[in-house]
Scaffold this active site. Structure first.
Site, mmCIF file in Angstrom:
data_model
loop_
_atom_site.group_PDB
_atom_site.id
_atom_site.type_symbol
_atom_site.label_atom_id
_atom_site.label_comp_id
_atom_site.label_asym_id
_atom_site.label_seq_id
_atom_site.Cartn_x
_atom_site.Cartn_y
_atom_site.Cartn_z
ATOM 1 C CG ASN A 1 -42.058 -18.198 10.788
ATOM 2 O OD1 ASN A 1 -43.136 -17.755 11.159
ATOM 3 N ND2 ASN A 1 -40.929 -17.553 10.994
ATOM 4 C CD GLN B 1 -41.566 -22.153 6.815
ATOM 5 O OE1 GLN B 1 -41.272 -23.347 6.702
ATOM 6 N NE2 GLN B 1 -40.649 -21.206 6.810
ATOM 7 C CB SER C 1 -40.939 -17.997 -0.447
ATOM 8 O OG SER C 1 -39.604 -17.545 -0.572
ATOM 9 C CB THR D 1 -37.346 -7.626 -17.364
ATOM 10 O OG1 THR D 1 -37.442 -6.414 -18.124
ATOM 11 C CG2 THR D 1 -37.013 -8.779 -18.296
ATOM 12 C CB CYS E 1 -36.908 -13.189 9.355
ATOM 13 S SG CYS E 1 -37.275 -13.998 7.790
#
Length: 381
Positions: free
Chosen positions: A149, A178, A199, A237, A325
């Site tokens: 990344n 990525q 993601s 859920t 991050c």
């Protein structure tokens, strides 16, 4: 505004947002409920699972929904450790993994697991022979990211997979966060890969969405227990509207993928060739097939990366330091450190990360602004 921080997150696609809104209004029942509203929600949830499986060329029962890449990485790594601890306590990873991987491994090390961190060369790639050399009888997992990344290095997954064919009991996990929409599907279709992490917000889906691919027959310990959703593997859920929207976003991202990747690579080449003309610039990402088409990392030594980021922001252009991050914590770039980049240069690194929505005109404007910022800092130095 010019947005060149797509490796951090992407703007949700308008049609994906419409899908989210429609499903929220029309399929708002709990998929686990036995009444008709629950049945309708369950049906559309399974349709989304089938769509994702079709794109990945796998079975729908091999797709498990998560909240994103960090959860997926944590789950595969810790879930493997818990499930296979009676068979071994050794894990192999690269030295340039995402914090979701490295922090999970560090937590396991505190519990008595052993981790071998493979070195990378000066371009950010591992040597597959190092994987072979690191394997032990007690090895239970090899985890390697598909695309780094920070600098965009594509790891030699096929070569590693070939080595691991002789070790069928070892889980092989690939962080593919990525890799979506970059024409790298050939890497991810390797049969020896047991788990992959994805993601949604990296490919224009809502945040808080993701999924893992888990090959049939492989086992993971559940990390979230509760009502038994996701085949008792991941309780809670399901976020039906976001999952359905994610499936649509994945389909859009993988449609005409080669053309989109080629376009991103042309834009990246334009910047790369311009950076080569500047004397006081160090480029960490390279051109070529072993680098992703959307990431370019470079530094202006003597100027801190966050200073460069804010200088561009004042011009309406958004990029990042090496990793979103860790940028707010001013953490050292793990990748550049592993590549043996001196700290005084690594602290100047910034990352441009593209998407299929970006244009050559935007990059031309970026280059004009870069020249102005570059000249400004050269005068100051």
């Amino acid at each position: 505004m010019i947005y060149f921080d797509n490796s951090a997150t992407t703007l949700i696609d308008p049609s994906v947002l419409k899908t989210y809104e429609k499903v929220s209004q029309d399929f708002w029942g709990n998929p686990s409920s036995l009444h008709s509203l629950g049945d309708r929600a369950q049906q559309i949830l399974q349709m989304a699972r089938q769509q994702i499986a079709d794109i990945l060329n796998c079975q729908p029962g091999e797709i498990y929904f998560t909240s994103g890449g960090s959860e997926g990485d944590n789950w595969v790594i810790k879930g493997t450790a818990l499930e296979k601890r009676q068979f071994g306590n050794h894990i192999i990873a690269t030295s340039i993994e995402h914090p979701a991987v490295t922090n999970s491994l560090q937590q396991l090390e505190k519990l008595g697991f052993e981790v071998t961190y493979l070195p990378v060369d000066r371009t950010g790639h591992i040597n597959p022979d190092d994987v072979r050399a690191a394997l032990r009888p007690e090895t239970i997992l090899v985890t390697i990211m598909a695309v780094n990344n920070e600098v965009g290095a594509i790891q030699p997954l096929k070569e590693v997979a070939e080595i691991l064919k002789a070790y069928p009991s070892v889980h092989f996990h690939v962080d593919a966060v990525q890799a979506v929409g970059k024409n790298l599907g050939f890497l991810l279709r390797e049969d020896r890969i047991d788990f992959m992490t994805f993601s949604g917000h990296k490919f224009h889906a809502p945040r808080g969405t993701g999924f893992i691919y888990a090959k049939k027959g492989r086992r993971l310990a559940a990390l979230i227990n509760g009502g038994g959703q996701e085949n008792n593997w991941r309780s809670g859920t399901e976020n039906t509207p976001a999952i359905v929207a994610m499936a649509r976003a994945l389909r859009l991202a993988t449609t005409d993928e080669s053309q989109k990747a080629q376009k991103q690579n042309q834009i990246r080449q334009l910047l790369y060739k311009h950076l080569q003309k500047l004397d006081n610039v160090v480029i960490f990402s390279q051109l070529g097939t072993d680098f992703a088409p959307h990431i370019l990392c470079f530094a202006i030594p003597g100027v801190r990366g966050e200073t460069i980021v804010h200088a561009f922001e004042q011009e309406g252009i958004y990029l990042s330091t090496t990793s979103a991050c860790s940028s707010r914590s001013s953490a050292e770039s793990v990748t550049l450190a592993a590549m043996h980049v001196p700290d005084k240069i690594a602290t100047s690194a910034v990352r441009v990360s593209l998407d299929s929505t970006n244009t050559l005109e935007e990059m031309q404007e970026f280059i004009k602004t870069l020249d102005k910022i570059y000249q400004h800092f050269q005068v100051l130095n």
